[in-house]
Scaffold this motif. Structure first.
Motif, short mmCIF file in Angstrom:
data_model
loop_
_atom_site.label_atom_id
_atom_site.label_comp_id
_atom_site.label_asym_id
_atom_site.label_seq_id
_atom_site.Cartn_x
_atom_site.Cartn_y
_atom_site.Cartn_z
N PRO A 128 0.81 -1.21 0.00
CA PRO A 128 0.00 0.00 0.00
C PRO A 128 0.85 1.27 0.00
O PRO A 128 1.97 1.28 0.50
N LEU A 129 0.31 2.31 -0.58
CA LEU A 129 0.95 3.62 -0.51
C LEU A 129 0.89 4.11 0.93
O LEU A 129 -0.15 4.04 1.57
N PRO A 130 2.01 4.59 1.49
CA PRO A 130 1.97 5.13 2.85
C PRO A 130 0.92 6.24 2.99
O PRO A 130 0.63 6.96 2.02
N ALA A 131 0.37 6.39 4.18
CA ALA A 131 -0.65 7.41 4.42
C ALA A 131 -0.06 8.81 4.25
O ALA A 131 -0.76 9.73 3.83
N TYR A 132 1.21 8.96 4.59
CA TYR A 132 1.91 10.23 4.43
C TYR A 132 3.41 9.94 4.47
O TYR A 132 3.84 8.86 4.89
N LEU A 133 4.19 10.89 4.01
CA LEU A 133 5.65 10.75 3.97
C LEU A 133 6.31 12.05 4.41
O LEU A 133 5.85 13.13 4.02
N PRO A 134 7.39 11.98 5.20
CA PRO A 134 7.97 10.75 5.71
C PRO A 134 7.09 10.10 6.78
O PRO A 134 6.28 10.77 7.43
N ILE A 135 7.25 8.80 6.94
CA ILE A 135 6.51 8.03 7.94
C ILE A 135 7.11 8.32 9.31
O ILE A 135 8.32 8.20 9.51
N ASP A 136 6.26 8.71 10.26
CA ASP A 136 6.73 8.85 11.63
C ASP A 136 6.14 7.72 12.47
O ASP A 136 5.42 6.85 11.96
N GLU A 137 6.42 7.74 13.77
CA GLU A 137 6.00 6.63 14.64
C GLU A 137 4.50 6.61 14.90
O GLU A 137 3.99 5.63 15.48
N ASN A 138 3.77 7.64 14.45
CA ASN A 138 2.31 7.66 14.61
C ASN A 138 1.58 7.15 13.37
O ASN A 138 0.34 7.12 13.35
N HIS A 139 2.31 6.75 12.35
CA HIS A 139 1.69 6.25 11.12
C HIS A 139 0.83 5.02 11.45
O HIS A 139 1.20 4.20 12.30
N PRO A 140 -0.32 4.86 10.80
CA PRO A 140 -1.16 3.68 11.06
C PRO A 140 -0.39 2.38 10.85
O PRO A 140 0.42 2.26 9.94
#
Length: 297
Positions: A128-140
């Motif tokens: 899947p495409l990440p929800a947002y970038l850059p990915i932080d530790e709160n990413h789903p």
């Protein structure tokens, strides 16, 4: 007096680098399924203990014997494609429960190996495409595989332990771990982009993992905190946003990547642990660095 730290999985490929780095600053008890043998040369500040961490009684006995100041839980089966899913999940979850539960009851500080796989990009049937970038530790976190799911479960165990026992627990989420002179990621970089999409072409040198573990042990924080261990840039050598757009055909609505910046943000580790990655593939891929040894001369 030198503090004692137990390191599970300490004779493993990455665990021995962590033991090697911590020895001296700590007295390291290297815990693994196997012992190096009788009459081996002893190294100062390192001793070995053979323990099955999926056996709760053995783990409780270990913690009772040493009463450590800290525990680094690094033992796991990391490859869901090489083992039955039930073995991966049950081994990792039972080991995490036994070690973190016993360490918490003993009042030890805890650092343990979670994974970037918890986000669900790696090992997914369709990445899947990440929800947002850059990915932080709160990413789903939405894994589809037993390994990533075992790490999500392990972090819930970590939260349980902090609530009950009041000890700090750091969940380290390493990217793809590379070893000096043996950067497997560079082989992937020369192939098609699909080979690295599962972690957005991110990586981390094992020596940076070891320093992050050390920083997490030394830090003063409460409760459970997750931290990325990742290099500052991708391993392909092209702008990360362009790699994402080329592979997925689009970018997340929120995308703030600069040049070759890693898709995994390490801003939290910089802020709370005062840690930053030191190594990058351009120098480390061909570096001639001796393998660590945990034995004496």
């Amino acid at each position: 007096m030198t503090e004692t730290v137990l390191v599970t999985g300490g004779r493993g490929r990455s665990g021995r680098w962590i033991c090697d780095h911590l020895a001296g600053e700590y007295h390291v008890v290297c815990v693994d399924l196997d012992h190096p043998g009788w009459e081996v040369p002893e190294r100062e500040h390192v001793e070995f203990k053979a323990v099955d961490v999926t056996d709760g009684a053995e783990v409780r006995d270990l913690l009772s014997e040493y009463d450590p100041d800290a525990v680094v839980h690094w033992a796991a089966i990391p490859a869901p494609e090489r083992h039955a899913g039930t073995r991966v999940f049950e081994t990792n979850v039972s080991a995490a429960y036994n070690v973190l539960d016993a360490a918490g009851r003993a009042g030890a500080d805890i650092v343990w190996a979670s994974s970037e796989s918890a986000y669900g990009l790696a090992f997914a049937e369709e990445t899947p495409l990440p929800a947002y970038l850059p990915i932080d530790e709160n990413h789903p976190m939405a894994p589809e595989d037993p390994y990533g799911t075992s790490k999500v479960t392990g972090e819930e165990i970590a939260k349980m332990v902090t609530r009950r026992d009041g000890v700090p627990v750091a969940s380290v989420r390493p990217s793809w771990i590379q070893y000096p002179g043996k950067y497997a990621c560079r082989n992937v970089a020369e192939g098609d982009l699909a080979g690295g999409a599962g972690n957005c072409w991110s990586y981390v040198d094992i020596r940076d993992v070891a320093t992050l573990v050390e920083a997490a042990l030394a830090a003063d924080f409460d409760g459970h905190e997750a931290f990325h261990a990742a290099a500052a840039e991708n391993y392909v050598g092209r702008p990360t946003a362009k790699l994402v757009e080329e592979y997925w055909g689009e970018l997340p609505e929120e995308c703030e990547l600069d040049g070759e910046q890693s898709a995994l943000s390490t801003a939290k580790a910089r802020s709370l642990l005062e840690w930053a990655p030191e190594y990058d593939w351009r120098e480390a891929a061909d570096a001639d660095v001796p393998e660590p040894t945990l034995l004496g001369e």
